[in-house]
Scaffold this motif. Structure first.
Motif, mmCIF file in Angstrom:
data_model
loop_
_atom_site.group_PDB
_atom_site.id
_atom_site.type_symbol
_atom_site.label_atom_id
_atom_site.label_comp_id
_atom_site.label_asym_id
_atom_site.label_seq_id
_atom_site.Cartn_x
_atom_site.Cartn_y
_atom_site.Cartn_z
ATOM 1 N N ARG A 3 0.859 -1.705 -0.055
ATOM 2 C CA ARG A 3 -0.087 0.167 0.009
ATOM 3 C C ARG A 3 0.658 1.169 0.041
ATOM 4 O O ARG A 3 1.952 1.170 0.812
ATOM 5 C CB ARG A 3 -1.231 0.076 1.289
ATOM 6 C CG ARG A 3 -1.937 -0.897 1.327
ATOM 7 C CD ARG A 3 -2.463 -0.654 2.506
ATOM 8 N NE ARG A 3 -2.920 -2.370 2.976
ATOM 9 C CZ ARG A 3 -3.553 -2.532 3.850
ATOM 10 N NH1 ARG A 3 -3.635 -1.194 5.042
ATOM 11 N NH2 ARG A 3 -2.976 -3.359 5.350
ATOM 12 N N ARG A 4 0.651 2.408 -0.299
ATOM 13 C CA ARG A 4 0.942 3.381 -0.730
ATOM 14 C C ARG A 4 1.342 4.218 0.796
ATOM 15 O O ARG A 4 0.325 3.874 1.111
ATOM 16 C CB ARG A 4 1.099 4.413 -1.720
ATOM 17 C CG ARG A 4 1.434 5.454 -2.521
ATOM 18 C CD ARG A 4 0.534 5.407 -4.013
ATOM 19 N NE ARG A 4 1.525 6.793 -4.567
ATOM 20 C CZ ARG A 4 3.041 6.742 -5.223
ATOM 21 N NH1 ARG A 4 2.995 4.784 -5.336
ATOM 22 N NH2 ARG A 4 2.749 7.643 -5.262
ATOM 23 N N LYS A 5 2.004 4.872 1.007
ATOM 24 C CA LYS A 5 2.181 5.983 2.501
ATOM 25 C C LYS A 5 1.949 7.011 2.136
ATOM 26 O O LYS A 5 2.418 7.154 1.309
ATOM 27 C CB LYS A 5 3.603 5.741 2.935
ATOM 28 C CG LYS A 5 3.587 4.282 3.500
ATOM 29 C CD LYS A 5 5.006 4.522 3.919
ATOM 30 C CE LYS A 5 6.089 2.574 4.628
ATOM 31 N NZ LYS A 5 5.563 2.058 3.303
ATOM 32 N N SER A 6 0.765 7.687 3.114
ATOM 33 C CA SER A 6 0.387 9.277 2.518
ATOM 34 C C SER A 6 1.013 9.944 3.287
ATOM 35 O O SER A 6 2.713 9.215 3.524
ATOM 36 C CB SER A 6 -0.793 8.746 3.918
ATOM 37 O OG SER A 6 -0.578 9.472 5.654
ATOM 38 N N PRO A 7 1.292 11.212 2.556
ATOM 39 C CA PRO A 7 2.790 11.525 2.784
ATOM 40 C C PRO A 7 2.380 11.564 3.944
ATOM 41 O O PRO A 7 3.891 12.360 4.898
ATOM 42 C CB PRO A 7 2.067 13.489 2.688
ATOM 43 C CG PRO A 7 0.949 12.946 1.557
ATOM 44 C CD PRO A 7 0.424 11.895 2.447
ATOM 45 N N ALA A 8 2.063 12.185 4.483
ATOM 46 C CA ALA A 8 2.407 12.072 7.180
ATOM 47 C C ALA A 8 3.208 11.090 6.931
ATOM 48 O O ALA A 8 4.222 11.122 8.523
ATOM 49 C CB ALA A 8 0.924 11.958 8.153
ATOM 50 N N GLN A 9 2.487 9.915 6.990
ATOM 51 C CA GLN A 9 3.825 8.760 6.642
ATOM 52 C C GLN A 9 5.350 8.686 6.247
ATOM 53 O O GLN A 9 5.810 8.155 7.445
ATOM 54 C CB GLN A 9 3.283 7.321 6.511
ATOM 55 C CG GLN A 9 1.251 6.681 7.242
ATOM 56 C CD GLN A 9 0.827 5.677 6.548
ATOM 57 O OE1 GLN A 9 0.675 5.562 5.070
ATOM 58 N NE2 GLN A 9 0.102 4.903 7.529
ATOM 59 N N GLN A 10 4.867 9.286 5.242
ATOM 60 C CA GLN A 10 6.825 9.189 4.675
ATOM 61 C C GLN A 10 7.505 10.201 5.837
ATOM 62 O O GLN A 10 8.208 9.590 5.993
ATOM 63 C CB GLN A 10 6.548 9.895 3.019
ATOM 64 C CG GLN A 10 6.032 9.123 2.499
ATOM 65 C CD GLN A 10 5.402 9.418 0.574
ATOM 66 O OE1 GLN A 10 5.711 10.376 1.163
ATOM 67 N NE2 GLN A 10 4.775 8.511 0.167
ATOM 68 N N LYS A 11 6.367 10.766 5.863
ATOM 69 C CA LYS A 11 8.070 12.139 6.992
ATOM 70 C C LYS A 11 7.965 11.614 8.129
ATOM 71 O O LYS A 11 9.072 11.590 8.382
ATOM 72 C CB LYS A 11 6.956 13.360 6.363
ATOM 73 C CG LYS A 11 6.418 14.883 6.162
ATOM 74 C CD LYS A 11 5.951 15.504 6.025
ATOM 75 C CE LYS A 11 5.808 16.482 4.924
ATOM 76 N NZ LYS A 11 5.116 17.694 5.380
#
Length: 162
Positions: A3-11
């Motif tokens: 699953r693709r990570k959200s921008p908050a998760q990436q940060k």
């Protein structure tokens, strides 16, 4: 499937990697506290059910075909059977169910069971076919209703003369 990570998760991942770069990060209370916060962000990924995924897929399908959704909604409002709509649009019936749910349209016309007197009169006047036409039910349904009410069936015996 990944699953693709959200921008908050990436940060949060980026910050976590910098945090644990220090081999003794767990000894510092502030870093331990921040580690817990980052892990919560990473692990609390929005859970999407299969039906929500399918609904998104159906919506993408409809968005790619302008006017189709509005046309289907109009046909459903006119209480056109799904079999008739499928003659025009050769698509999965689940798309129609999705449109019905999305626009909060009635699902099906429910049969109203007639009273014993109404059913008996219709059957005596015109038999199975008339009763099924009058009440919008199949002949099998008419038979079940008659059994429930205890209405006797008329058996026609063809006697062959010699």
């Amino acid at each position: 499937m990944r699953r693709r990570k959200s921008p908050a998760q990436q940060k949060a991942w980026d910050e976590l990697l910098l945090l644990i770069n220090d081999p003794e990060w767990y000894l510092d209370k502030e870093k331990s506290k921040r580690h817990k916060q980052l892990m919560l962000i990473i692990e609390t990924e929005e859970e999407i059910t299969t039906s929500e995924k399918n609904d998104r897929r159906y919506q993408l399908y409809l968005n790619a075909r302008s006017g189709m959704e509005e046309d289907i909604v109009e046909m459903l409002k006119q209480e056109m059977p799904i079999s008739e709509i499928r003659k025009k649009y050769r698509i999965d019936a689940r798309v129609f169910a999705y449109v019905r749910r999305k626009h909060k349209l009635k699902r099906y016309r429910r049969l109203q069971m007639p009273t014993k007197i109404e059913l008996e009169e219709a059957y005596k006047i015109g038999g199975w076919k008339k009763a099924s036409r009058d009440f919008g039910a199949s002949q099998g349904t008419i038979y079940q209703w008659m059994r429930k009410y205890g209405i006797e069936r008329n058996y026609v015996i063809n006697e062959m003369e010699d």
